[in-house]
Write an enzyme that holds these catalytic residues in place. Structure first.
Site, mmCIF file in Angstrom:
data_model
loop_
_atom_site.group_PDB
_atom_site.id
_atom_site.type_symbol
_atom_site.label_atom_id
_atom_site.label_comp_id
_atom_site.label_asym_id
_atom_site.label_seq_id
_atom_site.Cartn_x
_atom_site.Cartn_y
_atom_site.Cartn_z
ATOM 1 N N LYS B 183 0.800 -1.074 -0.015
ATOM 2 C CA LYS B 183 -0.028 0.007 -0.072
ATOM 3 C C LYS B 183 0.890 1.382 0.113
ATOM 4 O O LYS B 183 1.587 1.596 1.160
ATOM 5 C CB LYS B 183 -1.092 -0.065 1.435
ATOM 6 C CG LYS B 183 -1.946 1.397 1.056
ATOM 7 C CD LYS B 183 -2.648 1.551 2.268
ATOM 8 C CE LYS B 183 -1.824 2.512 3.275
ATOM 9 N NZ LYS B 183 -1.623 4.005 2.746
ATOM 10 N N GLY B 235 6.984 4.518 8.513
ATOM 11 C CA GLY B 235 6.233 5.585 8.646
ATOM 12 C C GLY B 235 6.545 6.078 10.105
ATOM 13 O O GLY B 235 7.780 5.901 10.609
ATOM 14 N N SER B 236 5.769 6.722 10.584
ATOM 15 C CA SER B 236 5.887 7.488 12.101
ATOM 16 C C SER B 236 5.937 6.098 12.975
ATOM 17 O O SER B 236 5.447 5.292 13.073
ATOM 18 C CB SER B 236 4.533 8.271 12.163
ATOM 19 O OG SER B 236 3.396 7.427 12.623
ATOM 20 N N THR B 237 6.652 6.745 14.323
ATOM 21 C CA THR B 237 6.605 5.833 15.177
ATOM 22 C C THR B 237 5.244 5.546 15.707
ATOM 23 O O THR B 237 5.241 4.466 16.211
ATOM 24 C CB THR B 237 7.491 6.565 16.460
ATOM 25 O OG1 THR B 237 9.108 6.476 15.801
ATOM 26 C CG2 THR B 237 7.677 5.447 17.661
ATOM 27 N N GLY B 240 3.880 3.018 13.925
ATOM 28 C CA GLY B 240 4.371 1.741 14.070
ATOM 29 C C GLY B 240 4.244 0.937 15.295
ATOM 30 O O GLY B 240 4.227 -0.191 15.348
ATOM 31 N N GLU B 257 10.307 0.579 9.921
ATOM 32 C CA GLU B 257 11.379 1.668 10.090
ATOM 33 C C GLU B 257 10.708 2.897 10.162
ATOM 34 O O GLU B 257 9.685 3.163 9.453
ATOM 35 C CB GLU B 257 12.073 1.594 8.568
ATOM 36 C CG GLU B 257 13.327 2.050 8.505
ATOM 37 C CD GLU B 257 13.248 3.660 7.981
ATOM 38 O OE1 GLU B 257 13.042 4.545 9.128
ATOM 39 O OE2 GLU B 257 13.247 4.067 6.795
ATOM 40 N N CYS B 291 13.344 10.497 7.227
ATOM 41 C CA CYS B 291 13.236 10.025 8.716
ATOM 42 C C CYS B 291 14.637 10.108 9.438
ATOM 43 O O CYS B 291 14.623 10.240 10.804
ATOM 44 C CB CYS B 291 12.823 8.625 8.899
ATOM 45 S SG CYS B 291 13.248 7.687 7.731
ATOM 46 N N GLU B 388 9.992 14.940 16.133
ATOM 47 C CA GLU B 388 10.267 14.762 14.834
ATOM 48 C C GLU B 388 9.409 15.809 13.873
ATOM 49 O O GLU B 388 8.117 15.531 14.192
ATOM 50 C CB GLU B 388 9.992 13.296 14.153
ATOM 51 C CG GLU B 388 10.392 13.194 12.709
ATOM 52 C CD GLU B 388 10.224 11.681 12.224
ATOM 53 O OE1 GLU B 388 9.404 11.285 12.336
ATOM 54 O OE2 GLU B 388 11.339 11.333 11.449
#
Lengths: 314, 477
Positions: B183, B235-237, B240, B257, B291, B388
């Protein structure tokens, strides 16, 4: 006294359950008059042997029901103290040279060997037959020696020089993940050393929840570690209720990874979910046969790969 | 001195954007079951580029089933040497169509054509070429004599390097013998859909690669699907962690990641001109939508003033504007939502007491833009030093001793990357040992290569992408 004697063995004790070593196990009659000095089984945190701050203990019985000892029943606060000790020890231990870590682990194996008879005794108390107990201790010592030798080979086997398409020197090295929470399996000695040694040989420190029904060999292992030049805090061992302690380890934000070796299947999901709070690396239970070849899986599960770039030029 | 540049636009005539796109499932473009769609927008002009199908539960089911069938009947049993040739084919097709893809990437994402053309696309092709060679050499990768694939991989990728992240995900998965359902991000789906066409041109067996477009809900349906054996997410933590929770207690193998807040550490003996270039590249490359961006500059106190003067002078020469202009250094912010987040955190930076500075910079009237910005007087407790931002915003802190530099650099829950600038070799290695980050760039920054493992420590995720290490994520080991 053939079983428990020899260098490092338990001193000869009196005749009946009252007087025996591990929970009064009956042994050979040597001195009818002397009452054995029993051991208090405590926790192992930061190189010291405290009782649980909660003051709680739980009875440990042999499979046939005979009382062996009261083990400390660690609490959430003990988990936190142990994690703190492990974090404090991480910088120093991971900063040792691999050769030095290898020597210290080998020293642990020497001390294990010296306590051979005592471990056999404890394993028999935990229900193993005499020969099986001896074989188990042999295997545990050999397993520890096997892992000790990995200390200065992991970097070569798990690292690499990477041929990037440009004028750069680029290399990857394995580094320890940090503080690892270990829920030890019920194999009270061989299983225990098979999960602890691979975690610490690479420079991690750990907090171990010992087997709940058979925690006594873990405390004796702590005594081995305490006399092997292993810095305090590298291994911390808690005894108590697995279902109480494991969730605190799984949700602790200063724990970097979890080994769920001793966790029953239905508890894996909730613990993994708690571990996601700070993205711990999780090694799921593998249904491991602790007697077979272990491979490198338990080593690499708790390693990070660091890649360094530098330009090449004049 | 005054630099004036005449416009140097790259022609978009090579790109043919269709009015609408379907889902790529089982080798065919198909309509979604419930007929829903969303729009992809050019962030430099706010013009709608195309209507994109939004995959729902039924579509995700179909895609996973197609991938399963392809895994069991075709791709799994296929000898590695045959898989390799498909991947080499794909690498060549990407090279052949690289200009078209670069332009399309810049249109859909907003990144400068100089970067999509010279960084993204060469790396995309290299990634397929590199992994093609692994397909028939897995027995030599250090994972045992006959490492097996996992099965069906669910892959969810971000919008900052749309096609490059696709390559990082699909190339190793296919090389190891898995099939995939991928996706792409909802703001940047177009190059993934051209990639689907490349799979057809390569005669890749149907169902080996499936592309389902959609937003967060589609991604959730995919990673939570019972039929997938592997989940890979970039993507974002925050997301995640949600994915890690949803995968808990399943058989699925997970690699993540995630975010970063990298320190770029400059010592007083660093070659200053090179360091300034590295700092600029570290935070303004790809509008800071990176990132591993060097978003915290840690400067050795004795040179802080001089370095900041040079840095400001260099920032004043950055050209912000049309992504398709070959002179552009900083393109458009990818979306209105991201622009809002960057603005919000920058305002917080000012409110918390840091000093904000941007060079004089004319921004276009339409589109999403943010001028290169730096903050001085930043404390470690400030949100702009901890969170971030994912934009062209640099937070500057200082240090006095190497120990202090290490402590400040590591004072973050993230651990993706770090930079070190010094002429002293022993100090580079000393720092590299102590920085808790997956990638350390010494006297360089933001370099990538398919042979070089990439990935984070701590809350920047786990698993590696690239190199021998990256294969583990797609093998049953």
């Amino acid at each position: 006294m053939s079983e428990a004697g020899g260098v490092g063995g338990r001193p000869p004790t009196g005749s009946m359950s009252e007087a025996g070593g591990v929970g009064g196990r009956p042994t050979e009659k040597m001195s009818e008059q002397r009452l054995a000095v029993r051991k208090t089984y405590k926790l192992f945190i930061g190189g010291a042997f405290p009782r649980s701050e909660s003051g709680r203990t739980y009875p440990v019985n042999a499979p046939e029901g005979r009382f062996l000892a009261n083990a400390s029943q660690a609490s959430r606060k003990d988990v936190r103290d142990a994690v703190g000790a492990a974090r404090k020890a991480f910088g120093g231990w991971s900063g040792r040279t691999p050769y030095n870590r290898g020597q210290i682990l080998y020293r642990v194996a020497e001390m294990l060997e010296g306590r051979h008879a005592q471990f056999v005794d404890e394993l028999r108390a935990a229900g193993l037959g005499g020969n099986a107990a001896a074989r188990e201790v042999d295997a545990a010592v050999d397993r520890w020696v096997w892992y000790a030798g990995w200390a200065d080979k992991l970097g070569a086997v798990a690292g690499s020089a990477n041929p990037v398409a440009g004028p750069y020197f680029n290399f990857s090295t394995p580094e320890p993940t940090g503080v690892v929470g270990v829920v030890a399996p019920d194999s009270p000695l061989l299983g225990l050393v098979s999960v602890v040694a691979p975690v610490i040989v690479s420079g991690n420190t750990c907090v171990v929840v010992a087997s709940e029904p058979a925690p006594l060999p873990a405390v004796t292992l702590a005594e081995v570690l305490a006399t092997s030049d292993l810095p305090g805090g590298v291994v911390n061992i808690l005894t108590g209720r697995r279902a109480e302690l494991a969730p605190w380890l799984a949700s602790h934000l200063d724990v970097n990874a979890l080994d769920l070796a001793g966790v029953p299947d239905e508890q894996v999901g909730p613990l993994e979910e708690a571990a996601a709070g700070n993205l711990k690396r999780v090694l799921r239970p593998t249904g491991d046969d602790w007697t077979g070849d272990q491979g490198t899986r338990r080593l690499t599960a708790f390693l990070e790969t660091k890649t360094v770039w530098h330009p090449v030029g004049v | 001195m005054n630099f004036d540049y005449a416009p140097a636009p790259e022609s978009a005539s090579i790109v043919d954007i269709r009015p609408s796109y379907g889902l790529f499932i089982d080798g065919e473009f198909t309509d979604p079951a419930d007929g829903r769609s969303f729009k992809s927008v050019n962030p430099a002009t706010e013009e709608v580029l195309a209507e994109i199908a939004e995959a729902g539960a039924e579509d995700v089911d179909r895609a996973v089933a197609a991938a399963r069938a392809a895994y069991e009947n075709v791709w799994g049993p296929m000898p590695g040497r045959e898989r390799a040739k498909y991947l080499y084919r794909i690498a060549r097709l990407i090279q052949e169509r690289s200009r078209e893809l670069a332009i399309l990437e810049s249109i859909d994402n907003g990144k400068p054509i100089r970067e999509s053309r010279d960084v993204d696309l060469p790396l995309v092709a290299a990634h397929f070429f590199y992994h093609a060679g692994w397909a028939d050499k897995l027995s030599y990768a250090g994972y045992g004599p006959d490492p097996r694939p996992l099965g069906v991989a669910a892959q969810v990728i971000p919008w900052n390097f749309p096609l490059l992240m696709l390559a990082w995900k699909i190339a190793p998965a296919l090389a190891c013998g898995n099939t995939v359902v991928l996706k792409p991000a909802e703001t940047t789906p177009l190059t993934a859909l051209v990639f689907a066409d490349i799979c057809r041109q390569a005669d890749l067996p149907k169902g080996v690669v499936n592309i389902v477009t959609g937003a967060g809900e589609t991604g959730r349906l995919l990673v939570e699907h019972d039929g997938v054996d592997k989940v890979a997410f970039t993507g974002s933590t925050e997301v995640g962690k949600q994915i890690a929770r949803s995968v808990a207690g399943t058989r699925k193998k997970l690699t993540l990641e995630l975010g970063g807040k990298a320190a770029n550490v400059v010592f007083d003996d660093a070659p200053l001109d090179q360091a300034v270039e590295g700092v600029v590249n570290g935070i303004f490359f790809n509008q800071g939508h990176v990132c591993c961006a060097g978003s915290r500059l840690l400067v050795h106190e004795p040179i802080a003033e001089e370095l900041l003067d040079r840095l400001k002078a260099r920032m004043a020469t950055l050209r912000v504007g049309d992504p398709l202009d070959k002179n552009t250094d900083v393109g458009a912010i990818n979306s209105a939502a991201q622009l809002e987040k960057i603005r919000m955190l920058s305002q917080v930076g000012e409110r918390e007491g840091a000093q904000r500075w941007s060079p004089p910079c004319e921004l276009p009237d339409r589109g999403y833009w943010f001028a290169p910005t730096l903050f001085t007087g930043v404390a470690q407790s400030h949100r702009i030093a901890r969170e971030e931002i994912f934009g062209p915003v640099l937070s500057v802190l200082t240090f006095r001793t190497p120990d202090e530099a290490v402590a400040k650099a590591n004072n973050t829950p993230y651990g993706l990357s770090a930079g070190v600038w010094t002429e002293k070799g022993s100090r580079i290695l000393w720092m590299a040992e102590r920085l808790r980050a997956g990638v350390v760039w010494a006297n360089t920054y933001n370099k990538f290569d398919p042979t070089s493992p990439f990935g984070g420590y701590k809350e920047s995720g786990f698993g590696r992408e690239g190199g021998r290490h990256g294969l583990e994520a797609y093998l049953n080991v």
